[in-house]
Enzyme design. Structure first.
Site, PDB file in Angstrom:
ATOM      1  N   ALA A 302       3.505 -29.210  34.262  1.00 13.46           N
ATOM      2  CA  ALA A 302       3.207 -27.829  33.879  1.00 13.46           C
ATOM      3  C   ALA A 302       4.106 -27.443  32.710  1.00 13.46           C
ATOM      4  O   ALA A 302       5.023 -28.180  32.356  1.00 13.46           O
ATOM      5  CB  ALA A 302       3.438 -26.887  35.054  1.00 13.46           C
ATOM      6  N   ASN A 305       5.204 -21.676  29.075  1.00 10.05           N
ATOM      7  CA  ASN A 305       4.915 -20.697  28.020  1.00 10.05           C
ATOM      8  C   ASN A 305       4.977 -19.278  28.596  1.00 10.05           C
ATOM      9  O   ASN A 305       4.365 -18.997  29.620  1.00 10.05           O
ATOM     10  CB  ASN A 305       3.506 -20.913  27.460  1.00 10.05           C
ATOM     11  CG  ASN A 305       3.168 -22.367  27.266  1.00 10.05           C
ATOM     12  OD1 ASN A 305       3.838 -23.077  26.548  1.00 10.05           O
ATOM     13  ND2 ASN A 305       2.126 -22.820  27.955  1.00 10.05           N
ATOM     14  N   GLU A 338       8.029 -23.055  37.133  1.00  7.18           N
ATOM     15  CA  GLU A 338       7.589 -22.433  35.868  1.00  7.18           C
ATOM     16  C   GLU A 338       7.923 -20.947  35.825  1.00  7.18           C
ATOM     17  O   GLU A 338       8.270 -20.409  34.766  1.00  7.18           O
ATOM     18  CB  GLU A 338       6.085 -22.639  35.642  1.00  7.18           C
ATOM     19  CG  GLU A 338       5.628 -24.094  35.627  1.00  7.18           C
ATOM     20  CD  GLU A 338       6.496 -25.023  34.784  1.00  7.18           C
ATOM     21  OE1 GLU A 338       7.025 -24.588  33.756  1.00  7.18           O
ATOM     22  OE2 GLU A 338       6.651 -26.199  35.177  1.00  7.18           O
TER      23      GLU A 338
END
Length: 886
Positions: A302, A305, A338
């Site tokens: 992953a 962003n 993430e």
């Protein structure tokens, strides 16, 4: 190359920094900058970026206007660009007036992935300007930059999407930019698309306007200040589901339309995680939305962003019918990782890639903290121990590196995304948190994140923030009676030198004598935050060992001492003068007295593992099983049929009670279910008759049901692996693999297909992986490793890598973790001098590439270690087994 309008000639891009424009009116310009890193005297402030991907001819055009702050007088702007055709470049002043009436020359230095733009008028120090460029390129093959991906609909139609992956150095493949983490700026993105697509970026869409003939332009809100590697955009026809966190953040999960039903679990996790992190970090998530999107072609697990996290399908989608409890844990951990990055990495970013561990080590560690807090039933803490054992294994090799290491070019930077940054980073933080206590650790992290928000930081900034601010400024933390801690001095010993310490412990009357040395005998010294327990109290004692030898007073009445209590410390403990015998005796008499310990040599390991017959806790059982399985898998790849058969029989006999307790179901706690998967998989691999019989029957039922029967997810992989052993079973599985909509199921089937003992079938799988249609290129590196794990396939996989080396490097890029995994994984269970010589010879033949890779050295170290292990332990193991088999 690009056009120089003043002389209508093309600028030829060559790898030398001196690049000329030919033509009388142009004169000769040399590339103005020779270093890999950009000059610091031009700072980007705001990018206005327009992109128009053409989804029919798979190319894109775009323009970017970058507001720059000039801090030295100069005629040149140097920035990054890779593979872009730049058709126009101009510089404007603050009032948007052109500095030149001509299009400016653009020089390329491809070896540094840089362009230089020449302004005939000097750019003055202290002034702001606008750099405007128009550019275009093909959508990239592979997994970096602005690249294309495809998926098949339920009706068999192929659909295309375009997605980005910029970390670490690929934003420059999508638009010209200052592509280094320190150059944080705001980004205003516009994307043009046709009506059948949607576009996503870091921020929400403010408005959509029609440009012409049904062409739409999505205009996104301006972003917060961030590094280029976090910019993202996706153009697709995906579907989503949405929910809102308690603080009002809109969370959406996107996937290909026919997998929309598999997005619900991820939505629940993401909402919970964002709520948890806002509370833990005591800082609001700074964007109005967080999108999570499953991309069909994705190299890593992953990517973080900001506001648009991208995932491999196996890392985000969860199908209750085919995803196992381990799949569920994986999805939860990846989302936790993430979303931790939205603070650690995105809000506060390392200044340069040498400290990438500040991003990755933290996010890896926060996976455990966040999942433990939000999904305690998943028992994630059991995985942390496994992570630290993996890190120790890597770090005990001479080819390891310090957590903080120099990295300059893109290949070196990619190589920083490794076990050391992620796993050792996490384990060292785990040790620190337990030594400082949770509260001190957490408040220090909050201080760090608040102080460096929207900025860049170094190691030192973290140690300063973790040191108690109410004490003197030399960063001492007062920990416990009589001892205080210079955190910088201590942590530098863990981040600036490689390796792992061994603490040798000897009991002498009321004292515990300690001696430290490196796991490999070289002169290093650590400041080791020791913890220990004794039989006379339940307290965890702390002691900081800063010298080579030390001692602790424990008292005469203590009968045993366990150093590194609960395995929170990143160091190996060796008990001298019969200490291991004491431990073995204690574990046999009272196996609950201690948490898991592992000695360094095989004989005490095998004796110590003996207590596992009594063990009820999953972690030591799995770890002990893992050690025996590791020995077995190395030996089954040698031509030692009698030895491997005896070891297999011993393992089956040893774990008979555990094997017989397993049900072929999805019942039980997460720990019990993980143990079931591992134990039954190994039992069937060792040809255990009851296991094989049960698996064959389940596979037959599954085949006859024509795919309508859902196997228990914890044993599906084992059932498929046994079913794949005959031609019909293998062909049926390959067919199911081709049509399955569940990434989790496909992963299990692919593993099963690689368990075939038929080498032509294994060769076929490798060819399918290389072709990239039936088996996607993103799965090729793990496919190679699965084939290498098979005794019939391990030379096959290695030969495949040698033969297709150039293609593999082209697909995955030198330095990527896929290339590293291929190199280390295919050679990882070689153990003969002949195999070592063959691997050395191949690395010699690709010397230019191999010399840039740390992974080749890791592979050789691993192999040398295996050769030594076999020479030292094979006879011991043979004799020990003969004794056991009597």
């Amino acid at each position: 190359s690009c056009s120089c309008s003043c002389c209508h000639l093309t600028v030829i891009a060559v790898s030398s920094p001196r690049i000329s424009l030919h033509g009388k009116s142009c004169g000769v310009l040399s590339f103005p900058w020779s270093r890999l890193r950009l000059p610091r005297y031009i700072v980007p402030l705001h990018y206005r970026l327009l992109l128009h991907p053409n989804m029919t001819n798979l190319s894109f055009t775009g323009s970017v206007q970058i507001q720059i702050d000039v801090q030295n007088n100069t005629n040149w702007v140097v920035l990054h660009s890779k593979g872009l055709q730049i058709s126009k470049a101009t510089i404007l002043n603050e009032n948007f007036a052109h500095l030149s009436d001509q299009v400016l020359p653009v020089l390329h230095n491809p070896s540094h992935e840089q362009i230089g733009i020449f302004s005939p008028r000097v750019l003055s120090s202290g002034q702001k300007y606008f750099l405007y460029m128009e550019f275009g390129a093909e959508l990239a093959d592979g997994f970096y930059g602005f690249y294309k991906s495809t998926y098949r609909t339920s009706t068999g139609e192929t659909r295309t999407l375009a997605s980005t992956h910029f970390e670490p150095t690929s934003a420059r493949m999508a638009f010209p930019c200052f592509d280094e983490p320190v150059f944080k700026a705001n980004f205003s993105v516009r994307i043009r698309r046709s009506a059948e697509y949607i576009s996503l970026s870091n921020m929400p869409i403010v408005k959509t306007v029609e440009v012409n003939d049904g062409l739409l332009e999505d205009r996104f809100a301006a972003s917060v200040k961030m590094s280029t590697y976090l910019v993202a955009f996706v153009i697709s026809d995906f579907k989503s589901i949405t929910a809102t966190t308690s603080s009002g953040v809109q969370v959406s999960i996107y996937a290909v339309p026919q997998k929309w039903l598999q997005t619900h679990y991820a939505l629940e996790v993401a909402v919970k995680m964002l709520d948890f992190y806002e509370e833990y970090f005591n800082i609001r998530y700074p964007l109005p939305k967080q999108d999570l999107i499953a991309i069909p072609d994705f190299q890593s697990g992953a990517m973080e962003n900001w506001g648009l996290t991208t995932y491999r399908e196996t890392s985000l989608l969860f199908d209750p019918l085919t995803s196992s409890v381990s799949d569920k844990l994986w999805v939860t951990m990846v989302i936790g990782h993430e979303l931790a990055h939205q603070w650690f990495g995105n809000l506060v970013t390392m200044e340069w890639w040498n400290d990438i561990w500040l991003n990755e080590g933290f996010a890896r560690y926060m996976e455990y903290i966040s999942v433990e807090a939000t999904y305690p039933d998943l028992k994630v803490e059991e995985y942390l121990l496994h992570t630290c054992f993996a890190a120790v294994g890597h770090d005990s090799l001479n080819s390891s590196r310090p957590i903080s290491s120099p990295a300059e070019n893109p290949t070196q930077i990619k190589e920083m995304f490794d076990t050391v940054s992620y796993d050792k980073g996490a384990c060292v933080l785990h040790m620190l948190r337990h030594f400082l206590t949770d509260d001190v650790f957490q408040s220090g992290i909050v201080r760090y994140l608040r102080k460096y928000s929207y900025k860049n930081a170094h190691n030192q900034d973290l140690w300063d923030s973790l040191s108690n601010p109410f004490l003197d400024s030399c960063c001492s933390v007062y920990l416990f009676a009589g001892e205080h801690l210079n955190l910088t001095a201590m942590m530098n010993t863990w981040t600036l030198q490689k390796g792992i310490p061994v603490v040798s412990v000897t009991r002498k009357g009321p004292r515990l004598l300690l001696r430290q040395e490196r796991f490999l005998k070289t002169v290093f010294l650590w400041h080791i935050p020791l913890t220990y327990k004794t039989d006379v109290s339940s307290t965890v004692h702390r002691h900081l060992m800063t010298t080579q030898t030390d001692s602790i007073h424990v008292g005469e009445d203590v009968s045993w001492v366990k150093v590194n209590s609960d395995m929170t410390g990143y160091y190996v403990v060796h008990y001298e003068d019969g200490g291991w015998d004491e431990m073995t005796k204690l574990l046999r008499e009272n196996h609950t007295a201690l948490t898991l310990i592992i000695p360094p040599e095989i004989a005490p390991t095998l004796d110590l593992i003996g207590y596992l017959r009594l063990e009820k806790h999953t972690v030591p059982l799995l770890q002990g099983l893992g050690y025996l399985e590791y020995f077995y898998r190395m030996i089954e790849k040698r031509n030692e049929p009698e030895l491997s058969q005896n070891l297999g029989m011993y393992i089956l006999r040893f774990f008979r009670a555990v094997i017989d307790q397993q049900t072929w179901s999805d019942n039980g706690t997460v720990s019990e279910r993980r143990l079931r998967s591992e134990v039954l998989s190994l039992a069937c691999h060792l040809d255990d008759p009851p296991c094989l019989e049960r698996a064959r029957q389940s596979f037959k039922d599954w085949l006859q049901s024509n795919g309508t029967l859902n196997l228990p997810t914890d044993v599906a992989e084992t059932v498929f692996s046994v079913g794949a052993q005959d031609d019909h079973g293998w062909a049926s599985l390959l067919h199911t693999y081709n049509i399955s909509l569940s990434a989790a199921q496909k992963q299990k089937i692919l593993f099963a297909l690689t368990c075939s003992r038929n080498t032509s079938k294994l060769e076929r799988l490798l060819e399918l992986g290389l072709e990239g249609k039936v088996i996607r290129s993103q799965d090729l590196s793990s496919l190679i490793l699965m084939v290498a794990r098979n005794p019939q396939g391990h030379h096959l996989a290695w030969n495949f890598v040698k033969k297709n080396w150039d293609t593999l490097v082209e697909k995955f890029q030198l330095g990527s973790f896929c290339i590293r995994n291929i190199i280390i994984g295919t050679t990882g269970q070689f153990s003969s001098p002949e195999e070592l010589a063959e691997v050395q010879s191949f690395f010699e033949s690709i010397k230019e590439q191999a010399s840039q890779l740390r992974a080749t050295q890791v592979a050789l170290d691993n192999l040398q270690k295996n050769v030594r292990w076999v020479q030292r332990n094979l006879e011991t193991l043979r004799n020990w087994l003969n004794e056991q088999m009597k």
